[in-house]
Design an enzyme around this catalytic site. Structure first.
Site, PDB file in Angstrom:
ATOM      1  CG  ASN A  64      -0.548 -14.601  21.673  1.00 28.54           C
ATOM      2  OD1 ASN A  64       0.347 -14.409  22.496  1.00 28.54           O
ATOM      3  ND2 ASN A  64      -0.427 -14.278  20.394  1.00 28.54           N
ATOM      4  NE  ARG A 112      -2.306  -1.222   3.630  1.00 21.83           N
ATOM      5  CZ  ARG A 112      -1.748  -0.388   4.490  1.00 21.83           C
ATOM      6  NH1 ARG A 112      -1.769   0.926   4.277  1.00 21.83           N
ATOM      7  NH2 ARG A 112      -1.161  -0.830   5.578  1.00 21.83           N
ATOM      8  NE  ARG A 130       0.331  -8.296   2.202  1.00 21.38           N
ATOM      9  CZ  ARG A 130      -0.448  -7.714   3.116  1.00 21.38           C
ATOM     10  NH1 ARG A 130      -1.598  -8.238   3.447  1.00 21.38           N
ATOM     11  NH2 ARG A 130      -0.068  -6.612   3.729  1.00 21.38           N
ATOM     12  CG  HIS A 138      -7.322  -2.827   9.934  1.00 19.70           C
ATOM     13  ND1 HIS A 138      -6.038  -2.380  10.145  1.00 19.70           N
ATOM     14  CD2 HIS A 138      -7.220  -3.815   9.009  1.00 19.70           C
ATOM     15  CE1 HIS A 138      -5.198  -3.077   9.397  1.00 19.70           C
ATOM     16  NE2 HIS A 138      -5.881  -3.951   8.700  1.00 19.70           N
ATOM     17  CG  ASN A 179       0.319 -15.424  12.780  1.00 20.48           C
ATOM     18  OD1 ASN A 179       0.117 -15.996  11.715  1.00 20.48           O
ATOM     19  ND2 ASN A 179       1.479 -14.876  13.086  1.00 20.48           N
ATOM     20  CG  ASP A 212      -7.499  -7.084   6.826  1.00 14.54           C
ATOM     21  OD1 ASP A 212      -6.652  -6.721   7.664  1.00 14.54           O
ATOM     22  OD2 ASP A 212      -7.696  -6.465   5.759  1.00 14.54           O
ATOM     23  CE  LYS A 254      -5.990  -6.954  10.861  1.00  6.23           C
ATOM     24  NZ  LYS A 254      -4.771  -6.150  10.627  1.00  6.23           N
ATOM     25  CB  SER A 268      -0.849  -3.614   7.883  1.00  8.49           C
ATOM     26  OG  SER A 268      -1.928  -2.747   7.640  1.00  8.49           O
ATOM     27  CB  ALA A 269       2.566  -6.759   8.588  1.00  7.92           C
ATOM     28  CB  CYS A 270       0.663  -6.193  14.077  1.00  7.98           C
ATOM     29  SG  CYS A 270       1.717  -4.767  13.843  1.00  7.98           S
ATOM     30  CE1 TYR A 301       0.533  -5.763  -1.659  1.00  8.68           C
ATOM     31  CE2 TYR A 301      -0.766  -3.867  -0.940  1.00  8.68           C
ATOM     32  CZ  TYR A 301      -0.155  -5.080  -0.669  1.00  8.68           C
ATOM     33  OH  TYR A 301      -0.242  -5.603   0.596  1.00  8.68           O
ATOM     34  N   GLY A 302      -2.544  -5.496  -4.179  1.00 11.43           N
ATOM     35  CA  GLY A 302      -3.834  -5.822  -3.564  1.00 11.43           C
ATOM     36  C   GLY A 302      -4.523  -4.684  -2.833  1.00 11.43           C
ATOM     37  CE  LYS A 314      -6.190  -3.626   4.332  1.00 15.62           C
ATOM     38  NZ  LYS A 314      -6.442  -4.016   5.713  1.00 15.62           N
ATOM     39  N   GLY A 316       0.095 -19.647  19.690  1.00 11.47           N
ATOM     40  CA  GLY A 316      -0.931 -20.391  20.439  1.00 11.47           C
ATOM     41  C   GLY A 316      -0.957 -20.046  21.920  1.00 11.47           C
TER      42      GLY A 316
HETATM   43  C1  OXD Z   1      -3.103  -4.476   5.205  1.00 18.51           C
HETATM   44  C2  OXD Z   1      -3.735  -5.659   4.605  1.00 18.51           C
HETATM   45  O1  OXD Z   1      -2.182  -3.889   4.601  1.00 18.51           O
HETATM   46  O2  OXD Z   1      -4.600  -6.256   5.257  1.00 18.51           O
HETATM   47  O3  OXD Z   1      -3.550  -4.083   6.299  1.00 18.51           O
HETATM   48  O4  OXD Z   1      -3.406  -6.019   3.460  1.00 18.51           O
HETATM   49 MN    MN Z   2      -5.202  -5.187   7.025  1.00 17.59          MN
END
Ligand code: OXD
Ligand code: MN
Length: 610
Positions: free
Chosen positions: A520, A84, A392, A254, A282, A301, A280, A276-278, A225-226, A234, A518
């Site tokens: 968590n 993004r 991705r 989100h 998992n 997401d 979610k 993002s990428a933290c 890009y997605g 988004k 797991g």
């Molecule tokens: C992001 C996604 O960037 O979900 O948050 O792709």
């Molecule tokens: Mn996201």
């Protein structure tokens, strides 16, 4: 192609099914006249359509079929089109203040003038695809319809997975149903006879990801890009939907959604917002390590939540697939994601193994030889990663072994718990329970996290990312805080309980203090037990934290000093945090709700009285 070359002036523009929606037909006609495609193609969402498009992209060299995974492919993007681009993302409202200080803004007239210039003739030599799609199960009272026009077959195939596409949507629209027009072009017209390139896109300064929330309209140009091109995600389900939600009295967030099932069989529905990428995805697919607890995934997401007839908050996942970050995903970190990816998956910017499979950093020990995400030979020890850090996968949600049987329930699931969080090496403890709704909104509004590769830009910088919505809120973030406060007033004692977590705290030596994944579930179980009044907590200036003995750590070899550090609230660090929170709130000026100002005062008072 089934419905090939169709003259633009043909009745109903060549749709292979009846389209009686005049406004939709007019819009398609208008866009076609502007973008000048070679042909128009209406998507029906069928597997045959997906296969035809994928076969064409494989033949052209844009997609590589994977020998080791059935019906799966690898795409390699242009090296400048990998994530993004928040700097090129715009919320275009008549008054700049309505977009607010966290969004880029250009006046609608000016932005439309510039972008109309870019769109003129931009689809020359290409197919204009019309993608009718539903966010949420078709016919759900909580679902909303969009129609994306794109000149990218990659986008069409990804939309097949991420949304519900096709004829059923057109039927649901009828003659005058509401839809969000979503216009996308990769911004790379083809001259007659010119060969296409593998990943067409426009240069950075011509990329625009634009939103007009006052007219529920999306215009995206120049990126494939997605997050910039799959406009249901988004752009619609967060930026436009958040503005709709404020007008209509609901929330577009989100957030992952999961169902945690206790040893006695009680269901707890949890929605969690992380940048993002933290992690979610998992957490959404967590395999609890605590004996007797189970979990089901509902979404990874986005959550759309509405107050139901019983006064509780109900959530649906508006998406139909997962567009997840591949690096770091492994049998250890997320076995359910690995099982989900066994087939029918689009991989983008992963590395290719010699036997025709994908690989990324963190999956397993690196093979002796790979082709990297840019198509070059790669060997272990090479300085650059084999997969792009934001590589991705796009995969149908239904393939997840722990997808909930209720994931498509039209009315959604009733939420018990909201979790907010981010990636912070210090200061933030493992978990905090908010004192009440306003305090929870304060914790979410001041959430902070280190930046990741999901956006183009520096990685690892600490920034405030309120509600994990900083890149996704379609209006003034201060008004968004106010909307959350108002929703809390409406929910009263039926409101979900709010918690804040940080799985990412590190020791002075830079080592993770908490095992995560797991494990968590131990923190989630504490939250559920708090709801039941079954477990204790200590009151600290920043909120309620478990006493070390309140967490069920049976079977986990966690050093005592780690637990102590994970639950430590350092008065000096929090004084500095308080100053930073005050600075963060300053940018919202007079629009910041008074109740959040009061929260700052409350925190200062609590810190000063310990
Ligand atoms: C992001 C996604 O960037 O979900 O948050 O792709
Ligand atoms: Mn996201």
């Amino acid at each position: 192609m089934q419905n090939k070359s169709i003259p633009l002036e043909a009745d109903a523009l060549g749709a292979p099914y009846p389209v009686i929606h005049r406004r939709l037909l007019h819009w398609v006609e208008e866009v076609a006249a502007l973008c000048q495609p070679q042909q128009i193609y209406w998507c029906d969402g069928s597997p045959a359509e997906y296969e035809r498009l994928m076969a064409a992209m494989t033949a052209s060299g844009a997609a590589i079929r994977l020998k080791q995974k059935s019906n799966s492919v690898l795409f390699r993007s242009h090296p400048g089109d990998v994530a993004r681009i928040e700097d090129r993302t715009f919320i275009s409202t008549h008054h700049r203040d309505d977009a607010g200080p966290t969004n880029n803004w250009i006046a609608p007239d000016e932005l439309k003038r510039t972008m109309t210039g870019l769109y003129r003739g931009c689809m020359a030599g290409r197919t204009l695809y019309v993608i009718p799609f539903s966010m949420g199960p078709i016919g759900s009272p909580l679902a909303k319809i969009g129609v994306e026009i794109t000149d990218s077959a990659y986008v069409v195939c990804n939309m097949h997975i991420m949304t519900r596409v096709g004829r059923g949507v057109i039927e649901a629209l009828g003659a005058d149903g509401e839809f969000v027009p979503c216009l996308h072009s990769v911004g790379a017209p083809l001259r007659p006879g010119a060969a296409d390139i593998v990943w067409p896109c426009a240069p950075l300064e011509q990329k625009y990801i634009s939103h007009f929330p006052e007219e529920n309209l999306i215009w995206s140009y120049g990126s494939g890009y997605g997050g910039n091109a799959l406009l249901g995600k988004k752009c619609f389900a967060l930026r436009i939907a958040s503005a709709m939600a404020r007008r209509e009295g609901w929330l577009a967030e989100h957030m992952l959604i999961l169902r945690l099932i206790s040893p006695t069989g009680k269901h707890y529905h949890i929605a969690g917002a992380f940048p993002s990428a933290c992690g979610k995805t998992n957490l959404a697919m967590i395999q609890p390590t605590l004996p007797g607890w189970r979990a089901e995934c509902i979404g990874d997401d986005i959550a759309w939540t509405h107050i139901g007839p019983d006064g509780r908050l109900y959530a649906i996942n508006p998406e139909a697939g997962f567009f997840g970050v591949a690096p770091g995903t492994s049998v250890r970190s997320n076995p359910m994601a690995m099982a989900t990816l066994r087939a029918n998956t689009i991989f983008t910017n992963c590395a290719l193994t010699d036997d025709g499979d994908v690989w990324w950093e963190g999956m397993s020990p690196a093979p002796a030889h790979l082709i990297d995400w840019q198509g070059r030979a790669w060997h272990p020890g090479d300085a650059r990663p084999a997969a792009h850090p934001n590589a991705r996968f796009t995969v149908p949600a239904v393939q997840c072994p722990v997808i909930s049987p209720d994931w498509e329930k039209p009315e959604g699931v009733p939420l018990d718990i909201f979790i907010f969080g981010g990636r912070r090496a210090s200061v933030m403890p493992l978990v905090i329970e908010a004192f009440d709704w306003d305090h929870g909104v304060f914790l979410a509004a001041t959430a902070s996290s280190e930046t990741t590769a999901a956006n183009v830009g520096a990685v690892g910088n600490l920034r405030r990312d309120p509600f994990a919505m900083r890149p996704f809120c379609g209006y003034n973030m201060a008004d968004y805080f106010g909307h959350w406060l108002a929703m809390g007033d409406r929910l009263g004692d039926r409101a979900p309980r709010i918690f804040y977590v940080n799985w990412f705290r590190k020791s002075a030596a830079g080592k993770w203090l908490w095992p995560g994944y797991g494990e968590n579930s131990r923190v989630l179980a504490w939250m559920c037990d708090r709801l039941e009044g079954r477990v204790g907590a200590q009151t600290t200036p920043i909120g309620r934290l478990p006493e070390p003995t309140d967490l069920d750590l049976n079977g986990l070899a966690l050093p005592t000093e780690n637990l102590h550090e994970l639950l430590r609230v350092d008065a000096n660090e929090w004084q500095a945090e308080l100053s930073d929170i005050e600075r963060h709130f300053t940018c919202f000026g007079a629009r910041l709700p008074e109740r959040l100002r009061q929260q700052v005062i409350n925190l200062a008072t609590r810190l000063n009285t310990v």
